[in-house]
Write a protein that holds these residues in place. Sequence first.
Motif, PDB file in Angstrom:
ATOM      1  N   VAL A 113       0.825  -1.207   0.000  1.00  0.00           N
ATOM      2  CA  VAL A 113       0.000   0.000   0.000  1.00  0.00           C
ATOM      3  C   VAL A 113       0.862   1.263   0.000  1.00  0.00           C
ATOM      4  CG1 VAL A 113      -0.213   0.138   2.519  1.00  0.00           C
ATOM      5  CG2 VAL A 113      -2.048   1.056   1.064  1.00  0.00           C
ATOM      6  N   ASN A 114       2.079   1.162   0.544  1.00  0.00           N
ATOM      7  CA  ASN A 114       2.985   2.303   0.647  1.00  0.00           C
ATOM      8  C   ASN A 114       4.034   2.315  -0.466  1.00  0.00           C
ATOM      9  OD1 ASN A 114       4.003  -0.075   1.883  1.00  0.00           O
ATOM     10  ND2 ASN A 114       5.547   1.100   3.003  1.00  0.00           N
ATOM     11  N   VAL A 115       3.692   1.719  -1.613  1.00  0.00           N
ATOM     12  CA  VAL A 115       4.669   1.573  -2.697  1.00  0.00           C
ATOM     13  C   VAL A 115       5.243   2.910  -3.159  1.00  0.00           C
ATOM     14  CG1 VAL A 115       2.978   1.643  -4.589  1.00  0.00           C
ATOM     15  CG2 VAL A 115       5.130   0.378  -4.890  1.00  0.00           C
ATOM     16  N   ASN A 116       4.467   3.972  -3.039  1.00  0.00           N
ATOM     17  CA  ASN A 116       4.953   5.287  -3.482  1.00  0.00           C
ATOM     18  C   ASN A 116       5.691   6.052  -2.379  1.00  0.00           C
ATOM     19  OD1 ASN A 116       3.904   5.111  -6.150  1.00  0.00           O
ATOM     20  ND2 ASN A 116       1.865   5.548  -5.347  1.00  0.00           N
ATOM     21  N   GLU A 117       5.746   5.472  -1.181  1.00  0.00           N
ATOM     22  CA  GLU A 117       6.453   6.121  -0.065  1.00  0.00           C
ATOM     23  C   GLU A 117       7.411   5.158   0.617  1.00  0.00           C
ATOM     24  OE1 GLU A 117       2.810   6.109   0.273  1.00  0.00           O
ATOM     25  OE2 GLU A 117       2.693   7.857  -1.033  1.00  0.00           O
ATOM     26  N   LEU A 118       7.981   4.254  -0.137  1.00  0.00           N
ATOM     27  CA  LEU A 118       8.889   3.279   0.473  1.00  0.00           C
ATOM     28  C   LEU A 118      10.134   3.977   1.029  1.00  0.00           C
ATOM     29  CD1 LEU A 118       8.813   0.324  -2.104  1.00  0.00           C
ATOM     30  CD2 LEU A 118       7.771   0.391   0.168  1.00  0.00           C
ATOM     31  N   PRO A 119      10.571   3.571   2.223  1.00  0.00           N
ATOM     32  CA  PRO A 119      11.793   4.151   2.800  1.00  0.00           C
ATOM     33  C   PRO A 119      13.015   3.800   1.950  1.00  0.00           C
ATOM     34  CG  PRO A 119      10.499   2.965   4.465  1.00  0.00           C
ATOM     35  CD  PRO A 119       9.929   2.606   3.123  1.00  0.00           C
ATOM     36  N   ALA A 120      14.138   4.407   2.295  1.00  0.00           N
ATOM     37  CA  ALA A 120      15.400   4.070   1.625  1.00  0.00           C
ATOM     38  C   ALA A 120      15.685   2.579   1.824  1.00  0.00           C
ATOM     39  CB  ALA A 120      16.529   4.912   2.207  1.00  0.00           C
ATOM     40  N   LYS A 121      16.393   1.988   0.875  1.00  0.00           N
ATOM     41  CA  LYS A 121      16.763   0.575   0.909  1.00  0.00           C
ATOM     42  C   LYS A 121      15.563  -0.364   0.763  1.00  0.00           C
ATOM     43  CE  LYS A 121      20.910   1.020   3.797  1.00  0.00           C
ATOM     44  NZ  LYS A 121      21.610   0.475   4.982  1.00  0.00           N
ATOM     45  N   GLN A 122      14.490   0.125   0.136  1.00  0.00           N
ATOM     46  CA  GLN A 122      13.331  -0.741  -0.092  1.00  0.00           C
ATOM     47  C   GLN A 122      12.853  -0.607  -1.534  1.00  0.00           C
ATOM     48  OE1 GLN A 122      10.262  -0.631   2.930  1.00  0.00           O
ATOM     49  NE2 GLN A 122      11.758  -0.518   4.593  1.00  0.00           N
ATOM     50  N   ALA A 123      12.302  -1.701  -2.060  1.00  0.00           N
ATOM     51  CA  ALA A 123      11.858  -1.708  -3.455  1.00  0.00           C
ATOM     52  C   ALA A 123      10.700  -2.688  -3.625  1.00  0.00           C
ATOM     53  CB  ALA A 123      13.018  -2.086  -4.381  1.00  0.00           C
ATOM     54  N   PHE A 124      10.103  -2.643  -4.805  1.00  0.00           N
ATOM     55  CA  PHE A 124       8.976  -3.517  -5.133  1.00  0.00           C
ATOM     56  C   PHE A 124       9.212  -4.120  -6.516  1.00  0.00           C
ATOM     57  CE2 PHE A 124       4.661  -3.474  -7.307  1.00  0.00           C
ATOM     58  CZ  PHE A 124       4.263  -4.703  -6.808  1.00  0.00           C
ATOM     59  N   GLY A 274      10.716 -13.589  -9.169  1.00  0.00           N
ATOM     60  CA  GLY A 274      11.573 -14.116  -8.114  1.00  0.00           C
ATOM     61  C   GLY A 274      13.028 -13.730  -8.316  1.00  0.00           C
ATOM     62  N   LYS A 275      13.521 -13.883  -9.547  1.00  0.00           N
ATOM     63  CA  LYS A 275      14.899 -13.498  -9.868  1.00  0.00           C
ATOM     64  C   LYS A 275      15.100 -12.004  -9.638  1.00  0.00           C
ATOM     65  CE  LYS A 275      18.238 -13.451 -13.719  1.00  0.00           C
ATOM     66  NZ  LYS A 275      18.525 -12.010 -13.644  1.00  0.00           N
ATOM     67  N   GLY A 276      14.115 -11.205 -10.095  1.00  0.00           N
ATOM     68  CA  GLY A 276      14.212  -9.755  -9.934  1.00  0.00           C
ATOM     69  C   GLY A 276      14.255  -9.337  -8.469  1.00  0.00           C
ATOM     70  N   ALA A 277      13.481 -10.031  -7.632  1.00  0.00           N
ATOM     71  CA  ALA A 277      13.450  -9.703  -6.205  1.00  0.00           C
ATOM     72  C   ALA A 277      14.785 -10.028  -5.540  1.00  0.00           C
ATOM     73  CB  ALA A 277      12.316 -10.462  -5.523  1.00  0.00           C
ATOM     74  N   VAL A 278      15.348 -11.182  -5.867  1.00  0.00           N
ATOM     75  CA  VAL A 278      16.647 -11.569  -5.297  1.00  0.00           C
ATOM     76  C   VAL A 278      17.731 -10.598  -5.758  1.00  0.00           C
ATOM     77  CG1 VAL A 278      18.444 -13.347  -5.263  1.00  0.00           C
ATOM     78  CG2 VAL A 278      16.040 -14.008  -5.057  1.00  0.00           C
ATOM     79  N   ASP A 279      17.739 -10.271  -7.046  1.00  0.00           N
ATOM     80  CA  ASP A 279      18.720  -9.316  -7.569  1.00  0.00           C
ATOM     81  C   ASP A 279      18.620  -7.966  -6.860  1.00  0.00           C
ATOM     82  OD1 ASP A 279      20.055 -10.919  -9.380  1.00  0.00           O
ATOM     83  OD2 ASP A 279      18.760 -10.397 -11.071  1.00  0.00           O
ATOM     84  N   ALA A 280      17.396  -7.476  -6.707  1.00  0.00           N
ATOM     85  CA  ALA A 280      17.183  -6.175  -6.066  1.00  0.00           C
ATOM     86  C   ALA A 280      17.661  -6.197  -4.612  1.00  0.00           C
ATOM     87  CB  ALA A 280      15.705  -5.784  -6.133  1.00  0.00           C
ATOM     88  N   ALA A 281      17.326  -7.276  -3.897  1.00  0.00           N
ATOM     89  CA  ALA A 281      17.738  -7.388  -2.493  1.00  0.00           C
ATOM     90  C   ALA A 281      19.260  -7.398  -2.359  1.00  0.00           C
ATOM     91  CB  ALA A 281      17.141  -8.658  -1.885  1.00  0.00           C
ATOM     92  N   LYS A 289      22.321   1.202  -6.190  1.00  0.00           N
ATOM     93  CA  LYS A 289      21.000   1.799  -6.389  1.00  0.00           C
ATOM     94  C   LYS A 289      20.134   0.893  -7.247  1.00  0.00           C
ATOM     95  CE  LYS A 289      20.972   6.703  -5.617  1.00  0.00           C
ATOM     96  NZ  LYS A 289      20.271   7.914  -6.096  1.00  0.00           N
ATOM     97  N   VAL A 290      18.860   0.800  -6.894  1.00  0.00           N
ATOM     98  CA  VAL A 290      17.893   0.074  -7.719  1.00  0.00           C
ATOM     99  C   VAL A 290      16.646   0.935  -7.858  1.00  0.00           C
ATOM    100  CG1 VAL A 290      18.703  -2.190  -6.948  1.00  0.00           C
ATOM    101  CG2 VAL A 290      16.791  -1.114  -5.771  1.00  0.00           C
ATOM    102  N   ASP A 291      15.888   0.702  -8.909  1.00  0.00           N
ATOM    103  CA  ASP A 291      14.619   1.405  -9.065  1.00  0.00           C
ATOM    104  C   ASP A 291      13.673   0.971  -7.950  1.00  0.00           C
ATOM    105  OD1 ASP A 291      15.477   2.665 -11.363  1.00  0.00           O
ATOM    106  OD2 ASP A 291      14.666   1.125 -12.702  1.00  0.00           O
ATOM    107  N   THR A 292      12.882   1.917  -7.464  1.00  0.00           N
ATOM    108  CA  THR A 292      11.929   1.593  -6.400  1.00  0.00           C
ATOM    109  C   THR A 292      10.879   0.611  -6.889  1.00  0.00           C
ATOM    110  OG1 THR A 292      12.235   3.803  -5.490  1.00  0.00           O
ATOM    111  CG2 THR A 292      10.340   2.570  -4.691  1.00  0.00           C
TER     112      THR A 292
END
Length: 313
Positions: A113-124, A274-281, A289-292
């Motif tokens: 729900v907070n995808v547009n206000e994610l803190p630093a070091k967080q992504a979707f 799944g691959k994208g999530a692991v890469d981003a983490a 830096k990664v795109d939010t």
Amino acid sequence: MKKLLLGAALSALMTGSAFAANVGVSMALFDDNFLTVLRNGMIEYAKTLDGVNLQMEDAQNDVAKQQSQVQNFIAGGVDAIIVNPVDTDATVALSKIAADAGIPLVYVNREPVNVNELPAKQAFVASDERESGTLETKEVCRLLKEAGKTQANIVVMMGELSNQAARQRTQDVHDVIATPDCSFMKIVEEQTANWQRTQASDLMTNWLSAGVQFDAVVSNNDEMAIGAIQALKAAGKDTTKEIIGGVDATQDALASMKAGDLKVTVFQDAAGQGKGAVDAALKIAKGEKVDTKVYIPFKLVTPANLDEYLSKN
């Protein structure tokens, strides 16, 4: 000499890209066909990475259990966390817990729900749900027109209403019907079956018993579409002549399409997410830096292109 230099360069590159990390993964539910493909995609990809260990946990559709898992990951000293949210409205608390601990957090598949206000070091990382229900409903609209319908009743099976994907996919149906091309379609029933095949079968049985008349079934996912098909068959209906759509392009759904029952689904690249999530983490954990928001495209699947997707989910 050139070969030796090339080999040394490749060796250095591989050594530099290696990154040992422990990643905690909290899945909303293990007992779900699509989420199983997503989970296995992460596990298989992690096996190709040196030193990357995934700690998989099943939240069993329990918000409190998922929050506890995130807290336990942090207490255990993980380098990053991946969460497939049980309730997309409950992610603000999860984000705060991770942010306060300074631990990278990546949401996967279900939009927080907070995808547009994610803190630093967080992504979707996911697919844009505005595409999923839109592709499905436009194809249902086309099939109804092809069948000569100038007025058509449809029933809509919704996923869990606490889930952003269910709400967006349902909104997509309404948005397509609001267009001039598909305004001949009318929703006569719209109820949740919570993503579940059995609940969808029961729901369809109830609609049939109540005498609901419809020309197409638009389901938020394949499992519910299959449940609808099972109930229609049990009622003696020829499902090869019915227009039934779903989303995800699971193996069961593709088998149903091959049999002539399911007419529409939408490929959601579970392994790609799944691959994208692991890469981003891992990138966030390394300070990169990664795109939010990282979107993996949806693709329409019909009997015409079915073979292209048989081995993908």
